[in-house]
Design an enzyme around this catalytic site. Sequence first.
Site, short mmCIF file in Angstrom:
data_model
loop_
_atom_site.label_atom_id
_atom_site.label_comp_id
_atom_site.label_asym_id
_atom_site.label_seq_id
_atom_site.Cartn_x
_atom_site.Cartn_y
_atom_site.Cartn_z
N GLU A 42 0.73 -1.19 0.07
CA GLU A 42 0.07 0.05 -0.01
C GLU A 42 0.88 1.31 0.06
O GLU A 42 0.42 2.16 -0.71
CB GLU A 42 -0.86 0.03 1.07
CG GLU A 42 -1.90 -1.01 1.17
CD GLU A 42 -3.03 -0.67 -0.16
OE1 GLU A 42 -2.91 0.45 -0.57
OE2 GLU A 42 -3.90 -1.51 -0.75
N TYR A 125 -6.57 6.45 4.79
CA TYR A 125 -6.56 5.40 3.77
C TYR A 125 -5.96 4.18 3.93
O TYR A 125 -6.36 2.87 3.72
CB TYR A 125 -6.07 5.94 2.40
CG TYR A 125 -5.85 4.87 1.55
CD1 TYR A 125 -6.71 4.36 0.50
CD2 TYR A 125 -4.83 4.39 1.24
CE1 TYR A 125 -6.74 3.33 -0.32
CE2 TYR A 125 -4.38 3.40 0.23
CZ TYR A 125 -5.25 2.73 -0.46
OH TYR A 125 -5.16 1.58 -1.21
N ASP A 143 -9.20 6.25 -1.85
CA ASP A 143 -8.03 6.87 -2.81
C ASP A 143 -8.76 7.47 -4.16
O ASP A 143 -9.93 7.79 -4.20
CB ASP A 143 -7.34 5.66 -3.15
CG ASP A 143 -7.70 4.98 -3.94
OD1 ASP A 143 -8.74 4.88 -4.34
OD2 ASP A 143 -6.75 4.00 -4.52
#
Length: 360
Positions: A42, A125, A143
């Site tokens: 990520e 996020y 996102d």
Amino acid sequence: MRNTWLQTIKTFQKKLLEWFKSNARDLPWRRTHDPYHIWVSEIMLQQTQVDTVIPYYTRWINRFPAVQTLAQSPVSEVMKHWAGLGYYRRARMLHEAAKTICKKYAGVLPQDTDELRKLPGIGRYTAGAIASIAYNQKAPVLDGNVIRVLSRVEAVSNDISQLKTLNRLWQLAEAYLPDENTGDFNQALMELGATVCFPENPRCGTCPVASLCKAHRFKKEPSFPFNSRREKLLKKNSFTLVLRANGRVLMRRQPTEARWGGLWMFPYWESREAMLQDHSLICTEVGSTAKLKQRMSLTHGFTKYRIKLSVYESRLPDKVKSTHSILGDKNARWIPVAHLPKYALPSPHQKIADEISKDV
Ligand code: SF4
């Protein structure tokens, strides 16, 4: 009315999850639920394309297979494995957070999004992505891809540069999240944004949720999302000098607080005049009449800038020793060209190193 909306959401979840099952790209971080691996992927995927991330992710996991390995490694080693991926602050944060996880959480990433968000470099996020994908927690993600999909599906026309609109989209991301399979659902939303619901020319004809999408119904897909602050790329110039002597090149290690802190770069200037002046001072210092020659030019993007890098070359006499400090610069070092692969360079400077290595 609300019941109809909730029913629509249920249909959306079902259609999207079914589509994801047969259309998800086979990506290395999708073959695991290891929270550390999910976290690394990520962070790498922020601001970086999937195809670029794959080889970096694979090398990183081979070298730092667990949080403990990362925490115990020197920062120079960490930066070396990030070199070329850009936005180097991300690597430093990963390293810092790994140390905290070992100290405070016995080497295991927390499951709770509030706890995750206390770690360096983990925002709302990333916390949602780790909690849902690794731990199947009911945590939404938002996102750029999710913003685009949800603002089109719900025809949210407000300005996404406003916090109020983003809060509304976070609420929608939460409302659309099913009770189960939250990790798959979040990944499916992002996958739809990345592979079907493109910013320009979305492929609505193959979209699994087209029948539920308001923007599609009104044939107004490209109007969403609306961003009043969409900036144009600003152009900038940079001038880089490959200074050679006796099979070596002069490199500078960037100070920690700089954009490319800890990485090695060829000396560079923001104006050609400044580079010429310094080159002339260097020549006087070492008693050389070397001339500058343009070697190549490159362009690269950084945040809102499009940077044109003009690369010049100058060969100083071989009598210049490897210990010779140029203009008293303590961060500079003469490095044999053949040793450059051992050093961590940002991507544009790596391209220069690759080019000049062909000469040897
Ligand atoms: S129908 Fe088109 S605009 Fe709507 S979500 Fe699908 S791809 Fe995006």
